[in-house]
Design a protein around this motif. Structure first.
Motif, short mmCIF file in Angstrom:
data_model
loop_
_atom_site.label_atom_id
_atom_site.label_comp_id
_atom_site.label_asym_id
_atom_site.label_seq_id
_atom_site.Cartn_x
_atom_site.Cartn_y
_atom_site.Cartn_z
N UNK A 77 0.82 -1.22 0.00
CA UNK A 77 0.00 0.00 0.00
C UNK A 77 0.85 1.27 0.00
N UNK A 78 2.13 1.13 0.31
CA UNK A 78 3.00 2.32 0.39
C UNK A 78 3.11 3.02 -0.96
N UNK A 79 3.19 2.25 -2.03
CA UNK A 79 3.31 2.85 -3.36
C UNK A 79 2.11 3.74 -3.64
N UNK A 80 0.91 3.27 -3.31
CA UNK A 80 -0.30 4.07 -3.53
C UNK A 80 -0.28 5.35 -2.70
N UNK A 81 0.21 5.24 -1.46
CA UNK A 81 0.29 6.43 -0.61
C UNK A 81 1.24 7.47 -1.19
N UNK A 93 2.17 7.81 -4.33
CA UNK A 93 1.59 8.39 -5.55
C UNK A 93 0.50 9.40 -5.22
N UNK A 94 -0.29 9.12 -4.18
CA UNK A 94 -1.33 10.07 -3.77
C UNK A 94 -0.71 11.36 -3.25
N UNK A 95 0.38 11.23 -2.48
CA UNK A 95 1.07 12.43 -1.97
C UNK A 95 1.60 13.28 -3.11
N UNK A 96 2.16 12.63 -4.11
CA UNK A 96 2.67 13.37 -5.26
C UNK A 96 1.54 14.05 -6.02
N UNK A 97 0.43 13.33 -6.17
CA UNK A 97 -0.71 13.90 -6.90
C UNK A 97 -1.28 15.12 -6.18
N UNK A 98 -1.33 15.05 -4.85
CA UNK A 98 -1.87 16.17 -4.07
C UNK A 98 -1.03 17.43 -4.24
N UNK A 99 0.26 17.26 -4.50
CA UNK A 99 1.17 18.40 -4.64
C UNK A 99 1.45 18.75 -6.10
N UNK A 133 7.94 10.60 5.47
CA UNK A 133 7.03 10.47 6.62
C UNK A 133 5.84 9.59 6.34
N UNK A 134 5.65 9.16 5.10
CA UNK A 134 4.50 8.32 4.75
C UNK A 134 4.62 6.95 5.40
N UNK A 135 3.49 6.35 5.74
CA UNK A 135 3.47 5.04 6.37
C UNK A 135 4.04 3.99 5.42
N UNK A 136 4.93 3.17 5.93
CA UNK A 136 5.49 2.08 5.14
C UNK A 136 6.78 2.42 4.42
#
Length: 230
Positions: free
Chosen positions: A165-169, A171-177, A220-223
């Motif tokens: 699940x870390x990869x998805x997190x 990618x989501x962080x990058x998309x948000x920014x 700092x993201x989980x995983x």
């Protein structure tokens, strides 16, 4: 051509000593910069290559002019140009993080061999000029290269993570920014209950998002075990 070298064009003891001295000098100058940066091929390696190339050219001249062996004078020099590739290839490595290192050192070795061939052939101006330009490329132009890399909108991130699940997190962080993921490669993984892998991301940043701002967020993201810029 410089008139100061006119008396050293012929193959004499004086010209041989001058050519070998200049080969040691030019090869040493190029090698000092590599040695200072702790590269695989340093001071002595560049001297030996430049010296050997110079001696190769002088041997060809001696066989043709003094012993009258009517063969192709450029044949031995051509083998130096081709053979130096084996030594240069030995300085190129691919690290565990898929980074290629040693290309500049390999190119410097090849240039040192060319300078040696020129000096051995009595082309003093060419050998000295190529040494100056090689040093300029490695000392001065490298600063321009680093500046361009800092301004480049595309970066490569090396990420070690512990769960799928870390990869998805990330990618989501990058998309948000507003950071666009251009490419992703899973470098290695292990099978079993635990998934511990590393991935390499190619990301395109925008002007308001700098790498110094993105790295702490991803770390700092989980995983996420570790993250570094390549």
């Amino acid at each position: 051509m410089l008139s100061i070298f006119d008396g050293l064009r012929e193959v004499t003891l004086a010209s041989v000593m001058v050519r070998l001295f200049l080969a040691v000098l030019c090869g040493g100058l190029i090698g000092l910069e590599r040695e200072y940066k702790r590269r695989p091929a340093g001071f002595r390696t560049h001297i030996l290559i430049c010296l050997g190339a110079a001696m190769t050219t002088m041997t060809s001249q001696y066989l043709y002019l003094n012993l009258h062996f009517y063969t192709d004078m450029t044949r031995m020099g051509a083998q130096v140009v081709a053979g130096i590739g084996f030594i240069g290839a030995g300085t190129i490595i691919v690290t565990g993080r898929q980074r290629v290192k040693g290309l500049t050192t390999a190119a410097g070795l090849w240039a040192a061999a060319i300078a040696g061939l020129a000096l051995g052939g009595g082309f003093y101006e060419g050998g000295l000029c190529v040494t100056v330009f090689v040093l300029a490329a490695e000392l001065v132009f490298s600063r321009l290269e680093y500046w361009l890399l800092e301004k480049s909108p595309e970066i490569n991130l090396y990420l070690e993570y512990s769960s799928r699940e870390t990869i998805d997190r990330v990618l989501d962080l990058c998309h948000e920014r507003g950071v666009k993921a251009l490419h992703m490669e899973i470098a290695r993984h292990t099978s079993g209950d635990k998934h511990n892998a590393c991935a390499i991301f190619t990301l395109r940043l925008h002007k308001k998002c700098k790498i110094e701002m993105l790295l702490p967020v991803v770390a700092a993201a989980d995983g996420v075990v570790s993250v570094k810029e390549l």
